[in-house]
Design an enzyme around this catalytic site. Structure first.
Site, PDB file in Angstrom:
ATOM      1  N   HIS A 169      12.728 -43.457 -34.929  1.00 24.13           N
ATOM      2  CA  HIS A 169      13.422 -44.675 -35.352  1.00 24.13           C
ATOM      3  C   HIS A 169      14.896 -44.646 -34.945  1.00 24.13           C
ATOM      4  CE1 HIS A 169      14.656 -43.247 -39.713  1.00 24.13           C
ATOM      5  NE2 HIS A 169      15.488 -42.805 -38.811  1.00 24.13           N
ATOM      6  N   ASP A 201      23.249 -49.993 -40.665  1.00 27.37           N
ATOM      7  CA  ASP A 201      22.308 -50.321 -41.738  1.00 27.37           C
ATOM      8  C   ASP A 201      22.909 -50.030 -43.106  1.00 27.37           C
ATOM      9  OD1 ASP A 201      22.275 -47.559 -41.398  1.00 27.37           O
ATOM     10  OD2 ASP A 201      20.252 -47.515 -40.606  1.00 27.37           O
ATOM     11  N   GLU A 209      11.733 -48.797 -37.761  1.00 30.56           N
ATOM     12  CA  GLU A 209      10.647 -47.827 -37.821  1.00 30.56           C
ATOM     13  C   GLU A 209       9.594 -48.173 -36.761  1.00 30.56           C
ATOM     14  OE1 GLU A 209      11.194 -45.388 -39.661  1.00 30.56           O
ATOM     15  OE2 GLU A 209      11.997 -45.934 -41.621  1.00 30.56           O
ATOM     16  N   ASN A 259      10.565 -39.694 -36.347  1.00 29.10           N
ATOM     17  CA  ASN A 259       9.511 -40.605 -35.886  1.00 29.10           C
ATOM     18  C   ASN A 259      10.014 -41.541 -34.780  1.00 29.10           C
ATOM     19  OD1 ASN A 259      11.156 -42.373 -37.255  1.00 29.10           O
ATOM     20  ND2 ASN A 259       9.616 -43.074 -38.714  1.00 29.10           N
TER      21      ASN A 259
HETATM   22  P1  PGA Z   1      19.902 -37.613 -39.262  1.00 28.00           P
HETATM   23  O1  PGA Z   1      19.152 -39.010 -39.204  1.00 28.00           O
HETATM   24  O2  PGA Z   1      21.140 -37.768 -38.418  1.00 28.00           O
HETATM   25  O3  PGA Z   1      20.232 -37.417 -40.721  1.00 28.00           O
HETATM   26  O4  PGA Z   1      18.969 -36.599 -38.722  1.00 28.00           O
HETATM   27  C1  PGA Z   1      19.053 -39.683 -38.006  1.00 28.00           C
HETATM   28  C2  PGA Z   1      18.205 -40.924 -38.215  1.00 28.00           C
HETATM   29  O5  PGA Z   1      17.290 -40.885 -39.053  1.00 28.00           O
HETATM   30  O6  PGA Z   1      18.460 -41.916 -37.530  1.00 28.00           O
END
Ligand code: PGA
Length: 240
Positions: free
Chosen positions: A138, A67, A143, A136
């Site tokens: 995702h 992304d 999302e 959450n």
């Molecule tokens: P993080 O994020 O590795 O910074 O915890 C993971 C994500 O949101 O996919």
């Protein structure tokens, strides 16, 4: 799903890096799907160490990142393009022409999505896709939603994602939109490695491993993948 639990985040990063090293050593021109965020940083650090020790070369490796933010210059200090160069690409022998990102500033995101899926298909698809997981549930910026997405698309970031990521932007408001690979693009990877560390991920991990597949918890779709490896530290695995 092949769930592996490690005593520490360090042991997890050793194992995650080893899986990538094996993949590249079996196929020098492996196609890697890569992720940003805090979770993969220790894994990338080990990949740099392995490269410096002559244990792996990225000379013919190709990468596709999951992304990228919209409305942020490519070289902004907070772009995922910059993140990946700082955390991995600038320290190994990967060729810049083999590094692929969605262009978050493309005027037509649908055309950009098509370009990205065609570029992935042209190199035979992703051999191994690295994923983190949001609190959450995702994956990428997919999302919680009513339906699973397919190809890359433009997403309006949720408040929980903005709350998690605003810290990197300091006082500057962070972007509200991003382009992300869709669930379909992620699921087409031949192998998937999801890594999660820390208690904040425990609930999402428990939901994912409950067996129910639902777009309300996007990572749960990995239950339907034939070769998904889930690496967790004890904290992330604490309520499964
Ligand atoms: P993080 O994020 O590795 O910074 O915890 C993971 C994500 O949101 O996919």
């Amino acid at each position: 799903m092949d769930v592996r639990i490690f005593n520490s985040a360090d042991e997890l990063a050793d194992a995650a890096a080893q899986l990538f090293i094996e993949t590249i050593n079996q196929k020098n021109d492996a196609v890697l799907g890569l992720a940003t965020g805090a979770s993969p940083v220790p894994t990338y650090k080990r990949l740099i160490e392995a490269y410096k020790a002559g244990k792996v070369s990225f000379k013919d490796v190709k990468t596709f990142n999951l992304d990228e933010y919209c409305d942020l210059p490519k070289n902004d200090r907070n772009s995922y393009y910059t993140f990946m160069h700082e955390q991995l690409f600038d320290h190994v022998d990967i060729k810049e022409e083999n590094v692929n990102f969605l262009d978050g500033n493309a005027a037509d995101w649908q055309a950009e999505s098509k370009r990205y899926s065609e570029a992935m298909a042209k190199v035979g698809g992703i051999d191994i896709q690295l994923l983190g997981i949001g609190t959450n549930g995702h994956i990428g910026f997919n999302e919680p939603a009513d339906e699973f997405t397919d190809e890359s698309f433009k997403v309006t970031l949720t408040q929980s994602t903005i709350d998690s990521n605003q810290k990197y932007f300091g006082d500057t408001p962070m972007p509200r939109y991003a382009l992300t690979m869709g669930i379909g693009s992620i699921m087409r990877a031949k192998k998937i490695l999801l890594i999660a560390t820390g208690e904040s991920k425990a609930k999402a991990i428990a939901g994912m491993l409950s067996g129910e597949v639902t777009p309300r918890l996007p990572a749960s779709v990995l239950n339907n993948h034939a070769d998904a490896v889930i690496m967790l530290d004890k904290a992330a695995a604490s309520i499964i």
